[in-house]
Motif scaffolding. Sequence first.
Motif, PDB file in Angstrom:
ATOM      1  N   ASP A 133       0.505  -1.234  -0.116  1.00 40.66           N
ATOM      2  CA  ASP A 133       0.069   0.517   0.470  1.00 40.66           C
ATOM      3  C   ASP A 133       0.710   1.359   0.010  1.00 40.66           C
ATOM      4  O   ASP A 133       0.392   2.185   0.691  1.00 40.66           O
TER       5      ASP A 133
ATOM      6  N   THR B 188     -11.345  -6.255   1.435  1.00 42.33           N
ATOM      7  CA  THR B 188     -10.676  -5.258   1.282  1.00 42.33           C
ATOM      8  C   THR B 188      -9.466  -5.920  -0.051  1.00 42.33           C
ATOM      9  O   THR B 188      -9.588  -7.028   0.757  1.00 42.33           O
ATOM     10  N   ASN B 189      -9.281  -4.463  -0.062  1.00 38.80           N
ATOM     11  CA  ASN B 189      -8.056  -5.035  -0.616  1.00 38.80           C
ATOM     12  C   ASN B 189      -6.549  -4.187  -0.512  1.00 38.80           C
ATOM     13  O   ASN B 189      -6.653  -3.379   0.937  1.00 38.80           O
ATOM     14  N   VAL B 190      -5.732  -5.197  -0.692  1.00 38.98           N
ATOM     15  CA  VAL B 190      -4.079  -4.556  -0.820  1.00 38.98           C
ATOM     16  C   VAL B 190      -3.757  -4.505  -2.114  1.00 38.98           C
ATOM     17  O   VAL B 190      -3.440  -5.050  -2.402  1.00 38.98           O
ATOM     18  N   ILE B 191      -2.251  -3.234  -2.373  1.00 38.32           N
ATOM     19  CA  ILE B 191      -2.034  -3.021  -3.035  1.00 38.32           C
ATOM     20  C   ILE B 191      -0.663  -3.449  -2.981  1.00 38.32           C
ATOM     21  O   ILE B 191       0.779  -3.255  -2.055  1.00 38.32           O
TER      22      ILE B 191
ATOM     23  N   GLU C  66       4.035  -3.975  -4.518  1.00 36.74           N
ATOM     24  CA  GLU C  66       4.775  -3.579  -5.754  1.00 36.74           C
ATOM     25  C   GLU C  66       5.579  -4.669  -5.660  1.00 36.74           C
ATOM     26  O   GLU C  66       6.242  -4.650  -4.217  1.00 36.74           O
TER      27      GLU C  66
ATOM     28  N   THR D 122       3.076  -4.970 -10.234  1.00 37.25           N
ATOM     29  CA  THR D 122       2.442  -4.098  -9.127  1.00 37.25           C
ATOM     30  C   THR D 122       0.785  -5.233  -9.081  1.00 37.25           C
ATOM     31  O   THR D 122       1.030  -5.080 -10.697  1.00 37.25           O
ATOM     32  N   TYR D 123       0.352  -6.018  -8.289  1.00 39.07           N
ATOM     33  CA  TYR D 123      -0.596  -6.757  -8.116  1.00 39.07           C
ATOM     34  C   TYR D 123      -1.943  -5.935  -6.645  1.00 39.07           C
ATOM     35  O   TYR D 123      -1.226  -5.409  -5.451  1.00 39.07           O
ATOM     36  N   GLU D 124      -3.116  -6.026  -7.043  1.00 39.21           N
ATOM     37  CA  GLU D 124      -3.955  -5.554  -6.300  1.00 39.21           C
ATOM     38  C   GLU D 124      -4.856  -6.443  -6.109  1.00 39.21           C
ATOM     39  O   GLU D 124      -5.325  -7.253  -6.649  1.00 39.21           O
ATOM     40  N   LEU D 125      -4.810  -7.093  -5.142  1.00 42.30           N
ATOM     41  CA  LEU D 125      -5.562  -8.234  -4.748  1.00 42.30           C
ATOM     42  C   LEU D 125      -6.601  -8.135  -3.308  1.00 42.30           C
ATOM     43  O   LEU D 125      -6.408  -7.158  -2.351  1.00 42.30           O
ATOM     44  N   THR D 126      -7.634  -8.790  -3.732  1.00 40.49           N
ATOM     45  CA  THR D 126      -8.987  -9.104  -2.491  1.00 40.49           C
ATOM     46  C   THR D 126      -8.736  -9.982  -1.134  1.00 40.49           C
ATOM     47  O   THR D 126      -8.041 -11.099  -1.969  1.00 40.49           O
ATOM     48  N   ARG D 127      -8.535  -9.399  -0.117  1.00 38.73           N
ATOM     49  CA  ARG D 127      -8.772 -10.560   1.175  1.00 38.73           C
ATOM     50  C   ARG D 127      -9.751 -11.770   0.799  1.00 38.73           C
ATOM     51  O   ARG D 127     -10.719 -10.555   0.497  1.00 38.73           O
TER      52      ARG D 127
END
Length: 404
Positions: free
Chosen positions: A151, A173-176, A178, A189-194
């Motif tokens: 993040d 919720t999401n976490v980004i 690098e 870059t990954y945006e992943l949903t928990r």
Amino acid sequence: MKKICVNIVIILLIFCINFLYIPQANAYTEEEKILLQSWRLVNEAYVDDSFNHQNWWQVRQEFLKKPLHDREETYNAIREMLALLDDPYTRLLPPENYHNLQITTSGELSGIGLQISINPENNQLEVVTPLPSSPAELAGIQPRDQIITIDGIDTHTLTLDEAANKIRGEIGTNVILEIKPKDKDNLKTYELTRDRLSLSSVNYNLDKSNPRYPIGYVRLNQFSANATQDLAHAIVDLEKKGVKGYILDLRNNPGGLLQAGIDIARLWLEPSTIVYTVNRQGILGSYDADGDAITDKPLVVLVNQGSASASEILAGALQDNHRGVLMGEKTFGKGLIQSLFELPAGAGIAVTVAKYETPSHKDINKLGITPDRIVTQEPISYFEIGTEKDLQYQSALAYLTMKN
């Protein structure tokens, strides 16, 4: 006679005055007591009695001078104190982190499914392994990928547990992240949903690709509290189905409970040494197999760079006792053992208390275990494990079939 009495009185007075200045335990604040308890646990148990060439008593005195007005200041002081040991595995676990660790080893978790560690060679946060079918695994994150930011926060500014805490979060919720992939210069870059994670310790099936020689495939995902029971059940079931040999898959297994590793080794071994432990005095202890193995069928053990800690204890025991053939790639190289100690208000502290050696006295810390047969493997997805794209699995099948 009078002179003697006067001297006695003077001595008694001096003793009383000195006694008044001896620091009493009840003179410490609650925050100082937590700091002192952390210091004492390291003082009594830490594997390196030089404390990374620190005067540990002087460290105690210096940190007692720090203002500790609240719990956060206390935790920061403890973190700073432990950092002097230059050991990423000896660390403070605030209540949330301590609770999460207990949940992980019990087999329940939520998040994006990353097992992480700090590489002691470059102090870079990196992936040990993604959990099977987790958001991280499905996104293509691989073992030994470096996590540069979470993040937007530089991971060099975070402890291991702070990083884990930022990656975790509520479902949905999401976490980004690098990430710098292993052996590459570009960042991704990954945006992943928990999500809720499945931490089933064992998956298994019967491979009948050669009808005359059915193979039992057992994948051990984590050394959790229920792992031994789950693995024993899998072996018993496969024995009933008439297997001729086994493939035990420890790839990308980051470890877990030491006792689980010992107990699982006992399922495979006749009486023999499983692992040696070496404490700060250099005294050897050992864990041994002292009963009958649950099966004596031929065994291939698959390992790779994501096989760490308890995985390496098990792999080393099977290799050195000539119980199984190790196949794949060199393991992670974590040869240190931590004990967890509880602190007040739900916090804890992990302390490196020993290192371990394989039965042939190999110290694998930072070195890893080299398989008997090297088989390299390009990254594959969880769904490709055990398929034709899984070269290590196919090599294990071929070895067992040709040998018999």
